[in-house]
Enzyme design. Structure first.
Site, PDB file in Angstrom:
ATOM      1  N   HIS A  83     -34.358  50.679  18.188  1.00 10.44           N
ATOM      2  CA  HIS A  83     -33.521  50.887  19.380  1.00 10.44           C
ATOM      3  C   HIS A  83     -33.178  49.498  19.937  1.00 10.44           C
ATOM      4  CE1 HIS A  83     -35.367  55.158  20.217  1.00 10.44           C
ATOM      5  NE2 HIS A  83     -34.957  55.014  18.976  1.00 10.44           N
TER       6      HIS A  83
HETATM    7  C1  LIG Z   1     -36.289  55.508  11.153  1.00 13.35           C
HETATM    8  C2  LIG Z   1     -35.374  55.614  12.313  1.00 13.35           C
HETATM    9  C3  LIG Z   1     -35.398  56.739  13.124  1.00 13.35           C
HETATM   10  C4  LIG Z   1     -34.549  56.835  14.214  1.00 13.35           C
HETATM   11  N1  LIG Z   1     -34.539  58.001  14.926  1.00 13.35           N
HETATM   12  C5  LIG Z   1     -33.676  58.149  15.948  1.00 13.35           C
HETATM   13  C6  LIG Z   1     -33.582  59.385  16.640  1.00 13.35           C
HETATM   14  O1  LIG Z   1     -34.253  60.358  16.327  1.00 13.35           O
HETATM   15  N2  LIG Z   1     -32.713  59.468  17.678  1.00 13.35           N
HETATM   16  C7  LIG Z   1     -31.957  58.416  18.075  1.00 13.35           C
HETATM   17  O2  LIG Z   1     -31.219  58.540  19.049  1.00 13.35           O
HETATM   18  N3  LIG Z   1     -32.000  57.242  17.408  1.00 13.35           N
HETATM   19  C8  LIG Z   1     -32.828  57.087  16.353  1.00 13.35           C
HETATM   20  N4  LIG Z   1     -32.850  55.910  15.653  1.00 13.35           N
HETATM   21  C9  LIG Z   1     -31.986  54.804  16.104  1.00 13.35           C
HETATM   22  C10 LIG Z   1     -30.576  54.925  15.541  1.00 13.35           C
HETATM   23  O3  LIG Z   1     -30.588  54.801  14.165  1.00 13.35           O
HETATM   24  C11 LIG Z   1     -29.708  53.844  16.186  1.00 13.35           C
HETATM   25  O4  LIG Z   1     -29.667  54.071  17.578  1.00 13.35           O
HETATM   26  C12 LIG Z   1     -28.279  53.878  15.676  1.00 13.35           C
HETATM   27  O5  LIG Z   1     -28.228  53.779  14.285  1.00 13.35           O
HETATM   28  C13 LIG Z   1     -27.484  52.734  16.290  1.00 13.35           C
HETATM   29  O6  LIG Z   1     -26.159  52.856  15.864  1.00 13.35           O
HETATM   30  P1  LIG Z   1     -25.173  51.613  15.748  1.00 13.35           P
HETATM   31  O7  LIG Z   1     -23.947  52.075  15.089  1.00 13.35           O
HETATM   32  O8  LIG Z   1     -24.986  50.993  17.078  1.00 13.35           O
HETATM   33  O9  LIG Z   1     -25.934  50.525  14.856  1.00 13.35           O
HETATM   34  P2  LIG Z   1     -26.450  50.627  13.358  1.00 13.35           P
HETATM   35  O10 LIG Z   1     -26.797  52.002  13.003  1.00 13.35           O
HETATM   36  O11 LIG Z   1     -27.470  49.562  13.218  1.00 13.35           O
HETATM   37  O12 LIG Z   1     -25.180  50.231  12.501  1.00 13.35           O
HETATM   38  C14 LIG Z   1     -24.729  48.903  12.415  1.00 13.35           C
HETATM   39  C15 LIG Z   1     -24.182  48.668  11.022  1.00 13.35           C
HETATM   40  O13 LIG Z   1     -23.557  47.392  11.017  1.00 13.35           O
HETATM   41  C16 LIG Z   1     -23.842  46.735   9.799  1.00 13.35           C
HETATM   42  N5  LIG Z   1     -23.749  45.297  10.062  1.00 13.35           N
HETATM   43  C17 LIG Z   1     -24.540  44.549  10.861  1.00 13.35           C
HETATM   44  N6  LIG Z   1     -24.133  43.268  10.866  1.00 13.35           N
HETATM   45  C18 LIG Z   1     -23.060  43.217  10.057  1.00 13.35           C
HETATM   46  C19 LIG Z   1     -22.205  42.146   9.659  1.00 13.35           C
HETATM   47  N7  LIG Z   1     -22.348  40.903  10.134  1.00 13.35           N
HETATM   48  N8  LIG Z   1     -21.207  42.429   8.772  1.00 13.35           N
HETATM   49  C20 LIG Z   1     -21.014  43.720   8.311  1.00 13.35           C
HETATM   50  N9  LIG Z   1     -21.815  44.759   8.673  1.00 13.35           N
HETATM   51  C21 LIG Z   1     -22.812  44.498   9.540  1.00 13.35           C
HETATM   52  C22 LIG Z   1     -25.248  47.195   9.463  1.00 13.35           C
HETATM   53  O14 LIG Z   1     -25.495  47.050   8.084  1.00 13.35           O
HETATM   54  C23 LIG Z   1     -25.249  48.640   9.943  1.00 13.35           C
HETATM   55  O15 LIG Z   1     -24.910  49.533   8.919  1.00 13.35           O
HETATM   56  C24 LIG Z   1     -33.677  55.772  14.540  1.00 13.35           C
HETATM   57  C25 LIG Z   1     -33.643  54.644  13.720  1.00 13.35           C
HETATM   58  C26 LIG Z   1     -34.468  54.559  12.623  1.00 13.35           C
HETATM   59  C27 LIG Z   1     -34.396  53.332  11.749  1.00 13.35           C
END
Ligand SMILES: Cc1cc2nc3c(=O)[nH]c(=O)nc-3n(C[C@H](O)[C@H](O)[C@H](O)COP(=O)(O)OP(=O)(O)OC[C@H]3O[C@@H](n4cnc5c(N)ncnc54)[C@H](O)[C@@H]3O)c2cc1C
Length: 499
Positions: A435
């Protein structure tokens, strides 16, 4: 039809796109979808690859770089949620809670050296929460059936009730067993890419599917965005990217760029993007980029069910979801230090047999954002020449007191259940979390915030941020629902502003 290809195999003309989204996690995907709904041609650049159904989080993530957490130790911090098409949602536990107004106006309870209140209200998020719940088929919402409590969840509920604590059923973005394409209860489901499509993900719920949309979405993975190059004004001109497969550097022109890379990686990208126009990095005129890094302060208590009177459900292995039951009794409660607590919920171990004889509870609370907690770039570079990330980070006494309170309540629940012994898993907050929040703070004043309430970086015309980094307070609940709702809200307002 959405294109999802390794960038090396994509023979596209990069000038074809109206907008480039960095990161294909839930925030980037919903932002891309929102723009494609309005007719935009969107490219999503993603560093990680496709995640195999059934893949485990640990082995998948082992391939990606670590961060330094001290000036002299090894790189032992986790600067990612997960890398791959779909981001952390591929492995998440699908706990899909809405935030409360208190999460958006936390200054009622917390005081730090940064602005903790969001520049929007819960009302602003509500329509988008409803849309996301519909899209993800969240149990118990919009006529979707509730996810039944596990046998352990039922035991925990009874123990909570006996202690005067109200248990609740967790809204899960997982189709319940016995429903069409429902959960097949194949594992204990933590940190696992669902082998069927019962658990929601960006791909399983077709968030990136443009087939019915007026615009297009092209996902190009295997591409690390290293820098945003500026024209000689406040405008992004191109993205400088590195393709690890071919060791190639490529330059992708941009009309507008929307960064959704997670709160650590988004800040690092802005800090790497120094130029004559942005000598301290993009958006960093007030030295705020990377500051206010906040995870969830959290912990686990494990009850060893050793006494003869323990219920059979606690002694048996567990197949099913990670969590089905929680309590928010202590979210806002006079007994909690400073009145602001968080959640306690069932948290089964990933291996079904690893649960036999053990009952585990997780407790989480949003951390206070402090300016000394931050993401910086280290002088060391990785084998690809990219500066390593370092966290400068320490928990506040108040956060430790808040989580200590929740841990004590969790232990009482486990004792009531018959635990002969309770172990607390050690805290590792300075090493990262799944998170990630707070490093690109939102507000109207460029002196105290980096982006405006719609995610546009102050002073820059076409650079936007729409992930968890814009959350001024991390919130006391699991964040993905809010990250997605807020990204959709921001992407909608971006479109309105330009038409
Ligand atoms: C095991 C696990 C369990 C979880 N369980 C829950 C849950 O039950 N409920 C909940 O609300 N949340 C949960 N989470 C948290 C949830 O996964 C995150 O809140 C969510 O994925 C965030 O979304 P996001 O799109 O902001 O970032 P991310 O999911 O981190 O996506 C960002 C993406 O950007 C890519 N990226 C980063 N930097 C670069 C770059 N410079 N160039 C190109 N690509 C890049 C990354 O590879 C990634 O794919 C969990 C996480 C994990 C790991």
């Amino acid at each position: 039809m959405t294109t999802i290809r390794h960038i090396s195999a994509a023979s596209c003309d990069y000038t074809d796109f109206d907008a480039i989204v960095v990161g294909s996690g839930p925030s980037g995907s919903i932002a891309a979808r929102t723009l494609a709904e309005r007719g935009h041609r969107v490219a999503v650049l993603e560093y990680g690859g496709l995640v195999s159904p059934g893949a485990m989080y640990g082995p998948h993530q082992a391939a990606y770089s670590r961060a330094f957490t001290s000036s002299d130790g090894p790189a032992d911090g986790n600067p990612w949620t997960a890398c791959g098409v779909g981001g952390g949602m591929q492995f998440y536990n699908a706990i899909t809670l809405r935030y409360r107004q208190a999460d958006l106006s936390a200054s009622r309870y917390l005081a730090t050296d940064m602005e903790v209140d969001w520049p929007i209200t819960l009302q602003d998020l509500e329509p988008f929460y409803a849309e996301i719940e519909h899209l993800l088929e969240v149990s118990g919402s919009n006529g979707f059936p509730s996810y039944p409590a596990s046998s352990r969840g039922l035991l925990l509920s009874n123990a909570m009730r006996a202690l005067g604590i109200r248990p609740k059923r967790i809204p899960l973005a997982i189709r319940p067993p016995g429903t069409s394409k429902g959960c097949i209860v194949c594992s204990a489901c933590d940190e696992l890419a669902c082998p069927t499509e019962a658990k929601a993900s960006v791909l399983a719920r077709n968030i990136l599917d443009d087939s019915a949309l007026p615009g297009t979405i092209s996902v190009l993975y295997g591409c690390f965005v290293n820098r945003i190059a500026l024209r000689n004004d406040a405008t992004a001109e191109a993205l400088e990217c590195y393709v690890p497969l071919s060791s190639e550097l490529i330059r992708i022109p941009v009309g507008k760029v929307i960064v959704c890379a997670n709160a650590v990686q988004t800040a690092a990208l802005m800090l790497r993007s120094k130029s004559a126009y942005a000598p301290k990095g993009i958006g960093n005129g007030s030295d705020l980029v990377g500051r206010g890094l906040s995870f969830k302060i959290s912990g686990y208590s494990v009850g060893h069910m050793e006494s003869a009177g323990c219920d059979a459900a606690a002694l048996a292995p567990h197949w099913g979801t990670h969590a089905t039951v929680y309590t928010d009794e202590f979210y806002e409660h006079v007994d909690v230090p400073c009145g602001f607590g968080g959640l306690i919920y069932e948290a089964n171990f990933p291996s079904p047999h690893g649960n036999a004889g053990l009952v585990r509870l997780h407790y989480i609370a949003g951390e206070e954002p402090w300016s000394h907690n931050r993401v910086v770039l280290d002088e060391a570079v990785d084998p690809d020449g990219i500066p390593r990330i370092r966290f400068e980070y320490a928990n506040s006494q108040n956060d430790c007191a808040r989580i200590g309170f929740l841990a004590d309540r969790a232990d009482e629940i486990l004792r009531h259940l018959g635990a002969g012994r309770i172990e607390r898993e050690p805290f590792a907050h300075s090493k990262g979390s799944s998170h990630l929040h707070g490093t690109m703070r939102a507000g109207s004043d460029p002196g105290t915030s980096v982006v405006d309430s719609c995610g546009r970086i102050h002073g820059f015309t076409n650079i936007h941020v729409m992930d968890g980094s814009v959350m001024n307070f991390a919130g006391n609940s699991n964040p993905t629902h809010t990250i997605m709702a807020n990204a959709r809200r921001m992407a909608m307002s971006l479109d309105r502003r330009e038409t």
